[in-house]
Design an enzyme around this catalytic site. Sequence first.
Site, PDB file in Angstrom:
ATOM      1  N   GLY A  62      72.668   4.417   6.919  1.00  0.00           N
ATOM      2  CA  GLY A  62      73.973   3.784   6.763  1.00  0.00           C
ATOM      3  C   GLY A  62      74.392   3.560   5.327  1.00  0.00           C
ATOM      4  O   GLY A  62      75.557   3.790   4.960  1.00  0.00           O
TER       5      GLY A  62
ATOM      6  N   GLY B  10      65.759  -4.072  11.660  1.00  0.00           N
ATOM      7  CA  GLY B  10      64.414  -4.595  11.449  1.00  0.00           C
ATOM      8  C   GLY B  10      63.441  -3.455  11.220  1.00  0.00           C
ATOM      9  O   GLY B  10      63.822  -2.305  11.057  1.00  0.00           O
TER      10      GLY B  10
ATOM     11  N   GLU C 148      63.477   7.435  14.281  1.00  0.00           N
ATOM     12  CA  GLU C 148      64.492   8.166  15.042  1.00  0.00           C
ATOM     13  C   GLU C 148      64.195   9.661  15.013  1.00  0.00           C
ATOM     14  O   GLU C 148      64.238  10.342  16.039  1.00  0.00           O
ATOM     15  CB  GLU C 148      65.882   7.937  14.434  1.00  0.00           C
ATOM     16  CG  GLU C 148      66.542   6.633  14.788  1.00  0.00           C
ATOM     17  CD  GLU C 148      67.952   6.521  14.215  1.00  0.00           C
ATOM     18  OE1 GLU C 148      68.578   5.474  14.430  1.00  0.00           O
ATOM     19  OE2 GLU C 148      68.412   7.472  13.544  1.00  0.00           O
TER      20      GLU C 148
ATOM     21  N   THR D  14      75.680   7.037   3.959  1.00  0.00           N
ATOM     22  CA  THR D  14      76.733   7.879   4.551  1.00  0.00           C
ATOM     23  C   THR D  14      77.676   7.183   5.523  1.00  0.00           C
ATOM     24  O   THR D  14      78.608   7.821   6.028  1.00  0.00           O
ATOM     25  CB  THR D  14      76.090   9.062   5.308  1.00  0.00           C
ATOM     26  OG1 THR D  14      75.379   8.549   6.456  1.00  0.00           O
ATOM     27  CG2 THR D  14      75.137   9.840   4.426  1.00  0.00           C
TER      28      THR D  14
END
Length: 548
Positions: free
Chosen positions: A33, A64, A98, A36
Amino acid sequence: MQSASYHLMLMASSSSSSISPKLEYEVFLSFRGVDTRKNITSHLYEAFRQKNIKTFIDDNLVRGEEISPSLLKAIEHSKISVIIFSKGYASSRWCLKELEEIVKCKNTYDQIVIPVFYDVDPSDVRNQTGDFGKAFAELENRFIGHSEMLEGWRTALRDAANLSGSHSKNSRDEATLVKELVNDVLKKLHYNSSVISSKYLVGLESSIEQIENLLCSNGVCKLGIWGIGGIGKTTLADAIFKKISTQFEESYFISNIREESEKSGGLNDLCQKLSSAVLGDEHPNHRFTFTRRSLISRKKVLIVFDDVTNLNQMQCLMAIFGELDSYSRIIITSRDKHTLRNCEVDHIHKMTNLSPDDAFQLFALHAFRGNPPTEDYIKLSFEVVDYAEGLPLALEVLGSFLFTRTKREWESALENLKTSPPVDVQKVLKISYEGLDDKQKCVFLDIACFFKGCKRDFVEAILNDRNLDAYICINVLIEKCLLTISFDTITIHDLLEEMGREIVRQESIDNPGERSRLCDHNDILSVLKNNTVRVKTLIFYFYFIHKL
């Protein structure tokens, strides 16, 4: 009712050894974040939204150390993951977790992965060198002693960087990069002739082909899709949009127009959002806007207006585009046939309920997720399919609710359906009812409670004696798909009938005698026995019995 095609479908489903998760999103966006969020990520997300590509974006500004289970689920339930590799991407443990899950889903479920190298070189991502490598080194210092975890992240970075993707350095500007990415995603979503047999478009194959042929003809520039709530109008429009949008120079899907118009800012806010997307006038410059509108009008454009409830909405939104080229095409979805006529569509496509075979297939997809139902569940499944009467929304809601539940829970749920229709389904169906005026509501409730299956002339005679000119009211109800006329007989979908009766029941849940209508025999006997019925309810009930 258990036709051979059902059993063929069940046999086919049993041949699948690995079951992919149910798709909830078409695209999952992975990004850092800080790097971009205010540039390429926001622009890309908005571009996906305009193309009606269902996209998951994590809007939490504060993260977190541990990635949330809901985020992992969102990745798993997405068809495509787009990873925006920025210089600081590898400094985030969250981003790398992710990424690990994305690579895992690619290897397990063949999920499509598109890497975007935003001001970084693919080789730097692959080998953790350059500025990208410096960011990863910062993370390594925080996790000294966790060699296995670090090695897993290195592997995920290498695997993702080896995939074919987009490089910002190869695009003229960010706008071009975003457009290229959107086109790439649309192609990879496989919305072409091969996807029309997709399991998620059950029963829509012939409608898609028919509408596509109509839009290819010179005579149909504006087409309406009409039907009851939950019957699949938006699903059909979405499938057509994604199948043919690449044939147009510009394409826009304006979704949930009714819902957006009812928000605090209303239609004005929706127009401003659309104007910003189409004309680029977030801070309007009239000269620029006029020039941009002129350019749009010369292009071959495809526009979908989803869930339109009145002509004013179309007029406001169409003003943004100006006069469109004759090769442009407009699709409008609505629950109201009269609204489509006011919008002067060239053709109205009426949605119909699914056939029993298609209904069973759609229900099974949600209730069993590709696994064949055991013998114990087949009979129960037919009961649910019969109850839904071919309404896709009801089949999907009930199928998802019953997924993984025991036979006893299925039996209990079916018993409860006799008196308590599914809330999610009723909520959608009730939207059309809430758009009626008081007299139209009165006629609808009378028909739902008393007159299903009666001749139209008979019903009008009864209602006209109650100071209701029922002829126009019944026509409005037909236009809004709340009832149909077959051989001069009034018919109404069972779920709409239940909705009407539930509206009356809610007038006084504990005391039936306080309701405006009595249509349940047990309630009627109870209030007559206890002398608790309202005068007007009693009069109408006996009047109805007398007429019969």
